[in-house]
Enzyme design. Structure first.
Site, PDB file in Angstrom:
ATOM      1  N   LYS A 101      41.631  67.893  57.656  1.00 29.49           N
ATOM      2  CA  LYS A 101      42.749  67.384  57.733  1.00 29.49           C
ATOM      3  C   LYS A 101      42.912  66.501  58.991  1.00 29.49           C
ATOM      4  O   LYS A 101      43.130  67.006  60.106  1.00 29.49           O
ATOM      5  CB  LYS A 101      43.985  68.357  57.447  1.00 29.49           C
ATOM      6  CG  LYS A 101      45.341  67.582  56.935  1.00 29.49           C
ATOM      7  CD  LYS A 101      45.822  66.523  57.840  1.00 29.49           C
ATOM      8  CE  LYS A 101      46.729  66.689  58.923  1.00 29.49           C
ATOM      9  NZ  LYS A 101      47.288  65.653  59.663  1.00 29.49           N
ATOM     10  N   VAL A 113      52.016  73.232  67.706  1.00 31.76           N
ATOM     11  CA  VAL A 113      51.638  73.432  66.476  1.00 31.76           C
ATOM     12  C   VAL A 113      50.462  74.495  66.333  1.00 31.76           C
ATOM     13  O   VAL A 113      50.466  75.398  65.622  1.00 31.76           O
ATOM     14  CB  VAL A 113      50.950  72.123  66.046  1.00 31.76           C
ATOM     15  CG1 VAL A 113      50.607  72.414  64.718  1.00 31.76           C
ATOM     16  CG2 VAL A 113      51.890  71.030  66.137  1.00 31.76           C
ATOM     17  N   CYS A 173      42.800  66.148  76.654  1.00 31.39           N
ATOM     18  CA  CYS A 173      43.049  67.269  76.944  1.00 31.39           C
ATOM     19  C   CYS A 173      42.754  67.687  78.306  1.00 31.39           C
ATOM     20  O   CYS A 173      43.404  68.898  78.790  1.00 31.39           O
ATOM     21  CB  CYS A 173      42.600  68.307  75.894  1.00 31.39           C
ATOM     22  SG  CYS A 173      40.973  68.088  75.511  1.00 31.39           S
TER      23      CYS A 173
HETATM   24  P1  NAD Z   1      49.577  67.901  67.166  1.00 24.30           P
HETATM   25  O1  NAD Z   1      49.386  69.237  67.425  1.00 24.30           O
HETATM   26  O2  NAD Z   1      50.713  67.131  67.168  1.00 24.30           O
HETATM   27  O3  NAD Z   1      48.550  67.447  66.149  1.00 24.30           O
HETATM   28  C1  NAD Z   1      47.335  67.982  65.530  1.00 24.30           C
HETATM   29  C2  NAD Z   1      46.882  67.805  64.305  1.00 24.30           C
HETATM   30  O4  NAD Z   1      47.788  69.117  63.731  1.00 24.30           O
HETATM   31  C3  NAD Z   1      47.043  66.847  63.480  1.00 24.30           C
HETATM   32  O5  NAD Z   1      45.981  66.644  62.571  1.00 24.30           O
HETATM   33  C4  NAD Z   1      48.355  67.123  62.637  1.00 24.30           C
HETATM   34  O6  NAD Z   1      48.944  66.235  61.696  1.00 24.30           O
HETATM   35  C5  NAD Z   1      48.346  68.450  62.373  1.00 24.30           C
HETATM   36  N1  NAD Z   1      49.466  69.303  62.442  1.00 24.30           N
HETATM   37  C6  NAD Z   1      51.013  69.004  62.922  1.00 24.30           C
HETATM   38  N2  NAD Z   1      51.628  70.024  62.538  1.00 24.30           N
HETATM   39  C7  NAD Z   1      51.049  70.873  61.617  1.00 24.30           C
HETATM   40  C8  NAD Z   1      51.287  71.952  60.845  1.00 24.30           C
HETATM   41  N3  NAD Z   1      52.696  72.537  61.049  1.00 24.30           N
HETATM   42  N4  NAD Z   1      50.689  72.671  60.443  1.00 24.30           N
HETATM   43  C9  NAD Z   1      49.228  72.507  60.276  1.00 24.30           C
HETATM   44  N5  NAD Z   1      48.762  71.136  60.986  1.00 24.30           N
HETATM   45  C10 NAD Z   1      49.646  70.627  61.551  1.00 24.30           C
HETATM   46  O7  NAD Z   1      48.696  67.246  68.551  1.00 24.30           O
HETATM   47  P2  NAD Z   1      48.118  65.739  68.660  1.00 24.30           P
HETATM   48  O8  NAD Z   1      49.384  65.100  69.186  1.00 24.30           O
HETATM   49  O9  NAD Z   1      47.458  65.253  67.651  1.00 24.30           O
HETATM   50  O10 NAD Z   1      47.138  65.850  69.796  1.00 24.30           O
HETATM   51  C11 NAD Z   1      47.188  66.120  71.245  1.00 24.30           C
HETATM   52  C12 NAD Z   1      47.513  67.429  71.533  1.00 24.30           C
HETATM   53  O11 NAD Z   1      45.932  67.886  71.640  1.00 24.30           O
HETATM   54  C13 NAD Z   1      47.353  67.622  73.222  1.00 24.30           C
HETATM   55  O12 NAD Z   1      48.119  68.814  73.336  1.00 24.30           O
HETATM   56  C14 NAD Z   1      46.199  67.784  73.652  1.00 24.30           C
HETATM   57  O13 NAD Z   1      46.030  68.656  74.839  1.00 24.30           O
HETATM   58  C15 NAD Z   1      45.444  68.573  72.504  1.00 24.30           C
HETATM   59  N6  NAD Z   1      43.948  68.687  72.436  1.00 24.30           N
HETATM   60  C16 NAD Z   1      43.276  69.846  72.819  1.00 24.30           C
HETATM   61  C17 NAD Z   1      41.965  69.493  72.941  1.00 24.30           C
HETATM   62  C18 NAD Z   1      41.148  70.628  73.247  1.00 24.30           C
HETATM   63  O14 NAD Z   1      40.003  70.723  73.045  1.00 24.30           O
HETATM   64  N7  NAD Z   1      41.573  71.800  74.123  1.00 24.30           N
HETATM   65  C19 NAD Z   1      41.271  68.410  72.679  1.00 24.30           C
HETATM   66  C20 NAD Z   1      42.132  67.158  72.390  1.00 24.30           C
HETATM   67  C21 NAD Z   1      43.546  67.550  72.218  1.00 24.30           C
END
Ligand code: NAD
Length: 497
Positions: free
Chosen positions: A177, A234, A286
């Site tokens: 997804k 999330v 991140c």
């Molecule tokens: P997000 O949590 O909004 O979304 C991530 C994914 O989760 C998306 O595909 C989204 O559709 C899905 N999602 C959202 N709500 C959900 C739910 N209730 N159930 C299941 N899936 C759901 O994050 P984002 O805005 O896409 O990305 C940014 C975040 O990701 C930042 O916090 C960043 O630090 C983090 N990030 C972490 C790493 C790491 O390796 N630690 C790497 C890249 C990004």
């Protein structure tokens, strides 16, 4: 097919619309008018269809010898190499990062595919002595079954590849997804796997919103493991629901990473690092360095130097090779980044530069924000504690190594921390004391290489690591096997002497 065309979910090898017929649109963050594509807004019934397809494909893929699975991944690496430029251009258009960085994102996927193809011939287990005679004991890895992968938009090819290649190499069938802001990048990556010879149904893609398609994937009983990268907010929900259902859940979450510059460190080198780590990918990594903790003796010069560099950065559409800072991913995130500028000012930090939405000329077509620096930041302020995920850097002063380390460790996150010093004793103390999954010395907080484990401590995750030699742990089970060739009953712990 033009990119603005309608795209489907990938279920059992076919690209199909959502059962409900609903759709959503992916647009370029640099230009709202530029429609990248129309995608299925999937619901639980689409997720079920994808999981069923994966379940049916799993036995055949599991039975495929691991070196043969590795060959599919090797062909995918080759195809990605051939398409690197096209994929990078698509990524810049759909996600916004500048071309130089988009090429790096695709290169990460190529590197991961190369590494995992090699793992095809290295699925090592252990051979362990038995306490009994005429008995051998060993372990091997087994796939888990159907695994669900949920990915963010900020590394739209690299992050899905970090999950897809090891999950598939380990023999699982997957349902991906992808983030709703970057669906076409994910689709193009998966097409490569199909062309590389992956059988239908082994990889499935369900596009849609997190709270709809994502939540349904998390809750589906036949999905035995979940690999999630995204926000802490999330991630917590995914862990709670997945935990209830006793799934394996691995989480890669947010960061509030810091560069520490000690008084014996190289000032110019640290400024170079802070520009790259603070404003690269418009701060939407991140591992972005959103804090710089500087010895009080250097803090004035550092802030002046960083200000001059930030103000000289060219902001714009990343498809222009001269541009250094691209847009923010979407309007909601732009408003969030801007709201933190108000928070910083209210908290009493000094706004050194930036702090504004950029709308002049072509910038008005997208979501652009000026590289922003706050000085006189105290470590407890919200701008120094919370992940902003934009081009906003807080400069914090410290009196000593100990104080700098305490500031660096003062957030709930623990992904990536870095120290600039020429003193080997201080460097090693910092390496030991910094609470992070990744520590850099004399280099900024970004720049992870795929052959090392990647992940964070504290609120950044739940103890899993991606990439490197640990990558398969997320996607396989260990089986312990005992073979007794004595021809008689031998009782462990009892017939030993
Ligand atoms: P997000 O949590 O909004 O979304 C991530 C994914 O989760 C998306 O595909 C989204 O559709 C899905 N999602 C959202 N709500 C959900 C739910 N209730 N159930 C299941 N899936 C759901 O994050 P984002 O805005 O896409 O990305 C940014 C975040 O990701 C930042 O916090 C960043 O630090 C983090 N990030 C972490 C790493 C790491 O390796 N630690 C790497 C890249 C990004």
């Amino acid at each position: 097919m033009s990119d603005a065309a309608e795209h489907g979910n990938l279920i059992g090898g076919e690209w199909v619309p959502a059962r409900s017929g609903r759709t959503f649109t992916s647009t370029s963050p640099a230009d709202r008018e530029d429609v990248v594509g129309v995608f299925p807004r999937s619901g639980a019934e689409d997720v079920t269809a994808a999981v069923d397809a994966a379940r049916r494909a799993f036995p055949g893929w599991r039975a495929t010898p691991q070196p043969a699975r590795g060959e599919v991944v090797r062909r995918a690496a080759q195809l990605l190499r051939e398409r690197k430029e096209d994929l990078a251009r698509l990524m810049t258009r759909e996600m916004g990062k500048v071309l130089l960085e988009a090429r790096g994102d695709v290169q990460e996927a190529i590197d991961m595919a190369d590494y995992m193809a090699g793992e095809g011939r290295r699925p090592f287990g252990e051979t362990v002595p038995s306490e009994l005679t005429d008995k051998v004991c060993f372990t091997w890895r087994e796939p888990i079954g159907v695994v669900g992968l949920i990915t963010p938009w900020n590394f739209p090819v690299a992050i899905p590849s970090w999950k897809l290649f090891p999950a598939l190499l380990a023999g699982n069938a997957v349902v991906l997804k992808p983030a709703e802001d970057t669906p076409l990048c994910a689709a193009r990556l998966v097409e490569v796997l199909l062309e590389a010879g992956l059988p239908p149904g082994v990889v499935n893609v369900v596009h849609g919103l997190g709270e709809e398609a994502g939540a349904a994937l998390v809750a589906h009983p036949d999905v035995r493991a979940l690999s999630f990268t995204g926000s802490a907010e999330v991630g917590r929900q995914v862990a709670a629901r997945g935990g209830e259902l006793l799934k394996r859940v691995s989480l890669e979450l947010g960061g509030k990473n810091a560069i520490v510059l000690l008084d014996d460190g190289d000032l110019d080198l640290a400024i170079d690092g802070a520009v790259w780590a603070g404003f690269g990918t418009t701060g939407q990594r991140c591992t972005a360095a959103s804090r710089v903790i500087v010895h009080r003796r250097l803090v004035g010069d550092f802030t002046d130097g960083l200000k001059a560099r930030a103000e000289s950065l060219r902001v714009g559409n990343g498809l222009d090779e001269r541009v250094e800072v691209g847009p923010i991913i979407n309007d909601r995130q732009l408003r969030r980044v801007h709201s933190y500028t108000a928070v910083g000012v209210t908290e009493g930090a000094r706004l050194v530069t930036g702090g504004a939405v950029l709308e002049q000329g072509d910038l008005g077509r997208g979501h652009f924000y000026a590289p922003t620096i706050f000085a006189d930041v105290r470590p407890g302020m919200r701008i120094a504690q919370e992940e902003i995920f934009g081009p906003t850097v807080s400069v914090i002063a410290a009196e000593s190594l100990d104080e700098a380390i305490a500031h660096a460790n003062s957030t709930v996150y623990g992904l990536s921390l870095s120290v600039y010093t020429r003193d080997v004793n201080r460097a090693f103390r910092a390496m030991r004391e910094l609470q992070a999954g990744i520590v850099y010395v004399n280099a900024p907080t970004i720049g992870a290489e795929i052959q090392l484990p990647f992940g964070g401590v504290k609120g950044t995750g739940n103890g899993h690591r991606e990439a490197g030699s640990r990558a398969l742990d997320e996607f396989s089970e260990w089986k312990s096997v005992y073979v007794d060739y004595s021809g008689r009953l031998q009782r462990a712990q009892i017939d030993t002497n």
